[in-house]
Design a protein around this motif. Sequence first.
Motif, PDB file in Angstrom:
ATOM      1  N   ARG A  36      23.010   6.194 -34.066  1.00 45.22           N
ATOM      2  CA  ARG A  36      24.290   5.763 -33.496  1.00 45.22           C
ATOM      3  C   ARG A  36      24.833   6.791 -32.508  1.00 45.22           C
ATOM      4  O   ARG A  36      25.420   6.436 -31.488  1.00 45.22           O
ATOM      5  N   LEU A  37      24.616   8.065 -32.797  1.00 47.33           N
ATOM      6  CA  LEU A  37      25.046   9.106 -31.867  1.00 47.33           C
ATOM      7  C   LEU A  37      24.274   9.015 -30.555  1.00 47.33           C
ATOM      8  O   LEU A  37      24.873   9.092 -29.465  1.00 47.33           O
ATOM      9  N   GLU A  38      22.957   8.828 -30.623  1.00 46.59           N
ATOM     10  CA  GLU A  38      22.156   8.752 -29.401  1.00 46.59           C
ATOM     11  C   GLU A  38      22.570   7.556 -28.548  1.00 46.59           C
ATOM     12  O   GLU A  38      22.680   7.665 -27.311  1.00 46.59           O
ATOM     13  N   LEU A  39      22.807   6.423 -29.181  1.00 43.05           N
ATOM     14  CA  LEU A  39      23.248   5.246 -28.431  1.00 43.05           C
ATOM     15  C   LEU A  39      24.629   5.473 -27.840  1.00 43.05           C
ATOM     16  O   LEU A  39      24.922   5.029 -26.709  1.00 43.05           O
ATOM     17  N   ALA A  40      25.502   6.153 -28.574  1.00 43.30           N
ATOM     18  CA  ALA A  40      26.851   6.425 -28.076  1.00 43.30           C
ATOM     19  C   ALA A  40      26.807   7.346 -26.865  1.00 43.30           C
ATOM     20  O   ALA A  40      27.570   7.167 -25.906  1.00 43.30           O
ATOM     21  N   VAL A  44      32.363   9.218 -33.633  1.00 49.72           N
ATOM     22  CA  VAL A  44      31.444   8.722 -32.598  1.00 49.72           C
ATOM     23  C   VAL A  44      31.677   7.227 -32.375  1.00 49.72           C
ATOM     24  O   VAL A  44      31.726   6.750 -31.231  1.00 49.72           O
ATOM     25  N   TYR A  45      31.821   6.487 -33.473  1.00 52.46           N
ATOM     26  CA  TYR A  45      32.123   5.048 -33.354  1.00 52.46           C
ATOM     27  C   TYR A  45      33.424   4.838 -32.581  1.00 52.46           C
ATOM     28  O   TYR A  45      33.515   3.955 -31.714  1.00 52.46           O
ATOM     29  N   ASP A  49      32.844  18.768 -51.128  1.00 53.47           N
ATOM     30  CA  ASP A  49      31.544  18.372 -50.566  1.00 53.47           C
ATOM     31  C   ASP A  49      31.694  18.293 -49.049  1.00 53.47           C
ATOM     32  O   ASP A  49      31.612  17.220 -48.449  1.00 53.47           O
ATOM     33  N   PRO A  50      31.934  19.439 -48.392  1.00 52.75           N
ATOM     34  CA  PRO A  50      32.277  19.425 -46.965  1.00 52.75           C
ATOM     35  C   PRO A  50      31.163  18.915 -46.060  1.00 52.75           C
ATOM     36  O   PRO A  50      31.444  18.346 -44.999  1.00 52.75           O
ATOM     37  N   VAL A  51      29.913  19.111 -46.440  1.00 48.25           N
ATOM     38  CA  VAL A  51      28.814  18.664 -45.581  1.00 48.25           C
ATOM     39  C   VAL A  51      28.783  17.142 -45.504  1.00 48.25           C
ATOM     40  O   VAL A  51      28.654  16.560 -44.415  1.00 48.25           O
ATOM     41  N   LEU A  52      28.904  16.479 -46.644  1.00 47.64           N
ATOM     42  CA  LEU A  52      28.919  15.017 -46.656  1.00 47.64           C
ATOM     43  C   LEU A  52      30.142  14.484 -45.923  1.00 47.64           C
ATOM     44  O   LEU A  52      30.040  13.544 -45.121  1.00 47.64           O
ATOM     45  N   LEU A  53      31.288  15.095 -46.158  1.00 43.72           N
ATOM     46  CA  LEU A  53      32.519  14.625 -45.525  1.00 43.72           C
ATOM     47  C   LEU A  53      32.466  14.810 -44.012  1.00 43.72           C
ATOM     48  O   LEU A  53      32.872  13.930 -43.256  1.00 43.72           O
ATOM     49  N   ARG A  54      31.947  15.945 -43.557  1.00 42.09           N
ATOM     50  CA  ARG A  54      31.842  16.168 -42.120  1.00 42.09           C
ATOM     51  C   ARG A  54      30.896  15.163 -41.473  1.00 42.09           C
ATOM     52  O   ARG A  54      31.158  14.650 -40.372  1.00 42.09           O
ATOM     53  N   ALA A  55      29.786  14.862 -42.140  1.00 42.13           N
ATOM     54  CA  ALA A  55      28.839  13.898 -41.568  1.00 42.13           C
ATOM     55  C   ALA A  55      29.497  12.539 -41.389  1.00 42.13           C
ATOM     56  O   ALA A  55      29.350  11.896 -40.337  1.00 42.13           O
ATOM     57  N   TYR A  56      30.239  12.080 -42.414  1.00 40.85           N
ATOM     58  CA  TYR A  56      30.886  10.775 -42.298  1.00 40.85           C
ATOM     59  C   TYR A  56      32.023  10.797 -41.275  1.00 40.85           C
ATOM     60  O   TYR A  56      32.231   9.817 -40.550  1.00 40.85           O
ATOM     61  N   GLU A  57      32.773  11.890 -41.203  1.00 41.89           N
ATOM     62  CA  GLU A  57      33.830  11.975 -40.187  1.00 41.89           C
ATOM     63  C   GLU A  57      33.231  11.961 -38.789  1.00 41.89           C
ATOM     64  O   GLU A  57      33.759  11.326 -37.872  1.00 41.89           O
TER      65      GLU A  57
END
Length: 485
Positions: free
Chosen positions: A304-308, A454-455, A441-449
């Motif tokens: 999704r990042l690459e397409l964005a 990006v969306y 769980d900052p790594v998981l939270l940062r990934a979802y944020e």
Amino acid sequence: MSEAAIHSAYPAATTSSGVGSGLLASLDPLLREWLPRQRWFAGKGRPVTGFTLVAATELLPVRAKLGLLHLLVRAHQPVLPTQGPGPHPGDCYQLLLGVREALPPRLAPALIGRPAEGPLAGLTVYEALYDPRPAEVLLEALRTRARVGDLRFERDMRQDIRAGLVPRLVTAEQSNSSIVYGDTFILKLLRRIVPGTNPDLELPLTLAREGCPRVPAPAGWLLAENAPPDEPYVLGVLQPYLKGAADGWELALRELAKGQDFAAEARALGRATAEVHTALARALPTVTLGRQQLELLVDGMTERLELAVQAVPVLRPYAPALRTAFAALADLAAEGRTWTAQRIHGDLHLGQCLRAPDGAWSLIDFEGEPSKPLAERRMPQPVARDVAGMLRSFDYASHSVPRAPVPGDGSVPTAADWAAKCRAAYCSGYAEVSGCDPRTDPVLLRAYETDKAVYEVVYEARHRPDWLPVPMAAIRRLAANEDLT
């Protein structure tokens, strides 16, 4: 109630036999112009090349003084490059069309047009939900559990649905359509529909069985049974209307504009979110996400990042740093870390929350992101996805209200300070109920944020370019790996 019973309540109602003959051909030119203008039309920016009639049902005869047609129509459009190969049948939409000889002035905004041929030739076709009489037909059909053609109106018999409640259409922009009945019920009619179990009905029913008070229990629902076997279309859900409740987004903006602190509300909203998550985990299966599942999750975020980046070039300088948010999650999975996934809201933000006059918060609209496949919306996911959506919503609100210059004494919080306090309070409230603070769980939270931001960049670039600076501010923060909580 049987089909005969609705005839008794509304003698004019009939099944759909023969109504589709020539109907779609006569409506085609009108719908090509009208449908793309609707807020809930998902295919904006691409021409409509044709229509297929999935189903047509007369709820009131079209040659009577007032006719009412229920249509399921598939709109065909050119395939996007991101859709890939394979069959793409087009999106299916639910339409409720009123039919009159002429429209009274009060219904002028609802006009669709006058077919030149076919069974509606010479008549005026309009969006029926603007008209109280068709809206009354829908409520009465739900109240009496009517069957009309392939349409099935169901209800929870434990809830009292009174006849004669006065309807009014909710005119605020939304991705579906809603009618309020006498400040007692609200009927949400889904517009873009797919066959299968829709979480907007499934999860509120589940939470009602669990006795969770944070979600209004469905009082009725509308199904179409002409879908594949055992996979009816869910067309609408009737729920109690929370009279006097404040929309979370509007409430936050009002408090922000006044320079008022919102942390107490954010904390209460965090507790409400955790109550819903806890109830869903009790009622429905949970799964453990290991390395293989996390790799798929990270691959989806990265794609999704690459397409964005291709769609919005302003993202390009930040892409390498944003990728590290996803790579860090993959690294933890490779080290053997696992996460629990469960059913969640799926599209949680302040606009999906209502605060009652007594201060209690409710969560609504469990449809998830309508653009995603239904199977994906029903998959168990980490609760961090919902939490990240709400954290992004506080950040959005903080940048959405013009603010006077901030005095140097700190008496009025900056936008960043306001958002940080809300985000921290929300996570603290969540932890009070769930026993687990999302910030641990900052790594998981940062990934979802990051995935959510990006969306948002793509959405704003396409639909509201003036708003693009809001998610871009988050992109810069996330690329620098700065924590706002």
